[in-house]
Design a protein around this motif. Structure first.
Motif, PDB file in Angstrom:
ATOM      1  N   ASP A  11       0.827  -1.211   0.000  1.00 20.48           N
ATOM      2  CA  ASP A  11       0.000   0.000   0.000  1.00 20.48           C
ATOM      3  C   ASP A  11       0.864   1.265   0.000  1.00 20.48           C
ATOM      4  OD1 ASP A  11      -2.280  -1.535  -0.006  1.00 20.48           O
ATOM      5  OD2 ASP A  11      -2.702  -1.267   2.137  1.00 20.48           O
ATOM      6  N   GLU A  12       1.911   1.260   0.803  1.00 17.82           N
ATOM      7  CA  GLU A  12       2.802   2.428   0.847  1.00 17.82           C
ATOM      8  C   GLU A  12       3.546   2.589  -0.467  1.00 17.82           C
ATOM      9  OE1 GLU A  12       5.277   2.356   4.344  1.00 17.82           O
ATOM     10  OE2 GLU A  12       3.557   1.896   5.621  1.00 17.82           O
ATOM     11  N   GLN A  13       3.961   1.479  -1.062  1.00 13.87           N
ATOM     12  CA  GLN A  13       4.659   1.546  -2.347  1.00 13.87           C
ATOM     13  C   GLN A  13       3.722   2.059  -3.435  1.00 13.87           C
ATOM     14  OE1 GLN A  13       5.945  -2.511  -2.692  1.00 13.87           O
ATOM     15  NE2 GLN A  13       7.988  -2.064  -1.878  1.00 13.87           N
ATOM     16  N   VAL A  14       2.496   1.563  -3.428  1.00 20.85           N
ATOM     17  CA  VAL A  14       1.515   2.018  -4.410  1.00 20.85           C
ATOM     18  C   VAL A  14       1.282   3.519  -4.261  1.00 20.85           C
ATOM     19  CG1 VAL A  14      -0.941   1.922  -5.045  1.00 20.85           C
ATOM     20  CG2 VAL A  14       0.351  -0.200  -4.728  1.00 20.85           C
ATOM     21  N   GLU A  15       1.104   3.969  -3.036  1.00 17.68           N
ATOM     22  CA  GLU A  15       0.849   5.402  -2.790  1.00 17.68           C
ATOM     23  C   GLU A  15       2.038   6.246  -3.255  1.00 17.68           C
ATOM     24  OE1 GLU A  15      -1.575   8.608  -1.477  1.00 17.68           O
ATOM     25  OE2 GLU A  15      -2.023   6.511  -1.885  1.00 17.68           O
ATOM     26  N   GLN A  16       3.236   5.789  -2.918  1.00 20.39           N
ATOM     27  CA  GLN A  16       4.439   6.537  -3.299  1.00 20.39           C
ATOM     28  C   GLN A  16       4.585   6.592  -4.820  1.00 20.39           C
ATOM     29  OE1 GLN A  16       8.114   4.891  -1.779  1.00 20.39           O
ATOM     30  NE2 GLN A  16       9.153   6.846  -1.970  1.00 20.39           N
ATOM     31  N   LEU A  17       4.393   5.457  -5.502  1.00 22.54           N
ATOM     32  CA  LEU A  17       4.515   5.434  -6.956  1.00 22.54           C
ATOM     33  C   LEU A  17       3.401   6.250  -7.605  1.00 22.54           C
ATOM     34  CD1 LEU A  17       5.934   4.511  -9.488  1.00 22.54           C
ATOM     35  CD2 LEU A  17       4.655   2.360  -9.360  1.00 22.54           C
ATOM     36  N   ALA A  18       2.184   6.147  -7.081  1.00 19.49           N
ATOM     37  CA  ALA A  18       1.066   6.920  -7.636  1.00 19.49           C
ATOM     38  C   ALA A  18       1.349   8.417  -7.552  1.00 19.49           C
ATOM     39  CB  ALA A  18      -0.228   6.583  -6.892  1.00 19.49           C
ATOM     40  N   ARG A  19       1.858   8.854  -6.409  1.00 18.86           N
ATOM     41  CA  ARG A  19       2.209  10.280  -6.259  1.00 18.86           C
ATOM     42  C   ARG A  19       3.335  10.662  -7.221  1.00 18.86           C
ATOM     43  NH1 ARG A  19       0.772  13.199  -1.517  1.00 18.86           N
ATOM     44  NH2 ARG A  19      -0.808  12.103  -0.324  1.00 18.86           N
ATOM     45  N   GLY A  20       4.282   9.757  -7.411  1.00 20.72           N
ATOM     46  CA  GLY A  20       5.377  10.019  -8.346  1.00 20.72           C
ATOM     47  C   GLY A  20       4.880  10.137  -9.779  1.00 20.72           C
ATOM     48  N   LEU A  21       3.979   9.227 -10.173  1.00 21.23           N
ATOM     49  CA  LEU A  21       3.413   9.287 -11.526  1.00 21.23           C
ATOM     50  C   LEU A  21       2.636  10.585 -11.736  1.00 21.23           C
ATOM     51  CD1 LEU A  21       2.135   5.601 -11.833  1.00 21.23           C
ATOM     52  CD2 LEU A  21       4.073   6.609 -13.059  1.00 21.23           C
ATOM     53  N   ALA A  22       1.839  10.947 -10.749  1.00 22.07           N
ATOM     54  CA  ALA A  22       1.067  12.185 -10.844  1.00 22.07           C
ATOM     55  C   ALA A  22       1.988  13.401 -10.852  1.00 22.07           C
ATOM     56  CB  ALA A  22       0.066  12.279  -9.697  1.00 22.07           C
ATOM     57  N   GLY A  23       3.040  13.363 -10.037  1.00 25.47           N
ATOM     58  CA  GLY A  23       3.996  14.474 -10.001  1.00 25.47           C
ATOM     59  C   GLY A  23       4.719  14.649 -11.329  1.00 25.47           C
ATOM     60  N   ALA A  24       5.097  13.525 -11.947  1.00 25.69           N
ATOM     61  CA  ALA A  24       5.761  13.603 -13.254  1.00 25.69           C
ATOM     62  C   ALA A  24       4.826  14.206 -14.295  1.00 25.69           C
ATOM     63  CB  ALA A  24       6.231  12.217 -13.691  1.00 25.69           C
ATOM     64  N   ILE A  27       4.494  18.127 -13.684  1.00 26.31           N
ATOM     65  CA  ILE A  27       5.594  19.019 -14.080  1.00 26.31           C
ATOM     66  C   ILE A  27       5.870  18.994 -15.575  1.00 26.31           C
ATOM     67  CG2 ILE A  27       6.703  18.915 -11.819  1.00 26.31           C
ATOM     68  CD1 ILE A  27       8.796  17.021 -13.099  1.00 26.31           C
ATOM     69  N   ASN A  28       5.214  18.099 -16.308  1.00 25.21           N
ATOM     70  CA  ASN A  28       5.385  18.051 -17.758  1.00 25.21           C
ATOM     71  C   ASN A  28       4.674  19.245 -18.378  1.00 25.21           C
ATOM     72  OD1 ASN A  28       5.212  17.540 -20.520  1.00 25.21           O
ATOM     73  ND2 ASN A  28       5.069  15.333 -20.229  1.00 25.21           N
ATOM     74  N   PRO A  29       5.416  20.155 -19.033  1.00 27.63           N
ATOM     75  CA  PRO A  29       4.789  21.372 -19.555  1.00 27.63           C
ATOM     76  C   PRO A  29       3.811  21.103 -20.700  1.00 27.63           C
ATOM     77  CG  PRO A  29       7.082  21.230 -20.242  1.00 27.63           C
ATOM     78  CD  PRO A  29       6.854  20.106 -19.279  1.00 27.63           C
ATOM     79  N   GLN A  30       3.838  19.902 -21.262  1.00 28.38           N
ATOM     80  CA  GLN A  30       2.924  19.591 -22.356  1.00 28.38           C
ATOM     81  C   GLN A  30       1.599  19.022 -21.848  1.00 28.38           C
ATOM     82  OE1 GLN A  30       5.333  17.061 -24.829  1.00 28.38           O
ATOM     83  NE2 GLN A  30       6.245  18.807 -25.868  1.00 28.38           N
ATOM     84  N   ARG A  31       1.472  18.878 -20.537  1.00 28.54           N
ATOM     85  CA  ARG A  31       0.246  18.350 -19.956  1.00 28.54           C
ATOM     86  C   ARG A  31      -0.293  19.347 -18.936  1.00 28.54           C
ATOM     87  NH1 ARG A  31       1.014  12.284 -18.290  1.00 28.54           N
ATOM     88  NH2 ARG A  31      -1.233  12.474 -18.142  1.00 28.54           N
ATOM     89  N   THR A  32      -1.566  19.263 -18.669  1.00 25.92           N
ATOM     90  CA  THR A  32      -2.180  20.167 -17.690  1.00 25.92           C
ATOM     91  C   THR A  32      -2.775  19.339 -16.558  1.00 25.92           C
ATOM     92  OG1 THR A  32      -4.212  20.148 -18.978  1.00 25.92           O
ATOM     93  CG2 THR A  32      -2.684  21.990 -19.366  1.00 25.92           C
ATOM     94  N   VAL A  33      -1.914  18.649 -15.841  1.00 27.51           N
ATOM     95  CA  VAL A  33      -2.342  17.812 -14.726  1.00 27.51           C
ATOM     96  C   VAL A  33      -2.121  18.589 -13.432  1.00 27.51           C
ATOM     97  CG1 VAL A  33      -1.905  15.648 -13.483  1.00 27.51           C
ATOM     98  CG2 VAL A  33      -1.785  15.705 -15.995  1.00 27.51           C
ATOM     99  N   PRO A  34      -3.142  18.676 -12.583  1.00 28.56           N
ATOM    100  CA  PRO A  34      -2.961  19.392 -11.313  1.00 28.56           C
ATOM    101  C   PRO A  34      -2.019  18.649 -10.368  1.00 28.56           C
ATOM    102  CG  PRO A  34      -5.277  18.723 -11.631  1.00 28.56           C
ATOM    103  CD  PRO A  34      -4.493  18.190 -12.783  1.00 28.56           C
ATOM    104  N   ALA A  35      -1.569  19.333  -9.349  1.00 28.55           N
ATOM    105  CA  ALA A  35      -0.756  18.709  -8.302  1.00 28.55           C
ATOM    106  C   ALA A  35      -1.598  17.652  -7.585  1.00 28.55           C
ATOM    107  CB  ALA A  35      -0.283  19.772  -7.314  1.00 28.55           C
ATOM    108  N   TRP A  36      -0.923  16.702  -6.925  1.00 30.98           N
ATOM    109  CA  TRP A  36      -1.589  15.581  -6.250  1.00 30.98           C
ATOM    110  C   TRP A  36      -2.735  16.051  -5.352  1.00 30.98           C
ATOM    111  CZ3 TRP A  36      -1.796  10.442  -6.621  1.00 30.98           C
ATOM    112  CH2 TRP A  36      -2.347   9.717  -5.564  1.00 30.98           C
TER     113      TRP A  36
END
Length: 173
Positions: A11-24, A27-36
């Protein structure tokens, strides 16, 4: 991580990776994804599902797609092969958010009033300074083209440098 509850580790690994995927994605200027913290619960769950599939091997990890962008233009009146062209150059440098600075080296920044300010970063100068020293690309290139013929280096003008280049080229013949 090791614990007596392996599902906690997952569960902790999933949460950490999910936040990492969302964070990536954020910060990608070609996408408009909000912060976690600004994602909807549904979006967060989608990232968690992607993370779980990745961790359990249920899917292949996608290779990240690199972003390529031009971030610097050099404007000079001297020929490209002139040994001094770089010192007579003015650079138009991307500073983020679609805004560009017109710079002489890393120490001077052209303002909209045509004067050079010491320093190229905003530091604590505020929005007023930024708005006077950051431009759209076309405006920044025009300002650089207009300023390039007037560059002086150690008392030598662009015209002096071009004359020296011409003389040196003729001597080489």
């Amino acid at each position: 991580m090791t614990s007596t509850h392996p599902e906690q580790d997952t569960d902790e690994q999933v949460e950490q990776l999910a936040r990492g995927l969302a964070g990536a994605a954020h910060i990608n200027p070609q996408r408009t994804v909000p912060a976690w913290d600004d994602l909807t619960d549904t979006d967060r769950e989608a990232y968690r599902a992607d993370a779980l599939r990745t961790l359990t091997g249920d899917c292949e990890v996608a290779t990240p797609v690199p972003t390529v962008k031009a971030v610097r233009y050099t404007v000079t009146c001297l020929p490209e092969d002139d040994i001094n062209s770089h010192v007579f150059a003015i650079d138009v440098v991307y500073r983020g958010a679609g805004r560009w600075a017109v710079q002489r080296g890393e120490h001077a920044c052209l303002g909209s009033d045509g004067t050079w300010a010491q320093g190229v970063k905003e530091y604590d100068r505020g929005d007023e300074w930024l708005n006077a020293h950051r431009f759209g690309l076309e405006t920044a290139l025009k300002l650089a083209r207009d300023a390039a013929p007037h560059v002086k280096v150690n008392g030598y003008t662009v015209a002096d440098a071009i004359a020296m280049h011409t003389q040196h080229s003729e001597e080489q013949l």
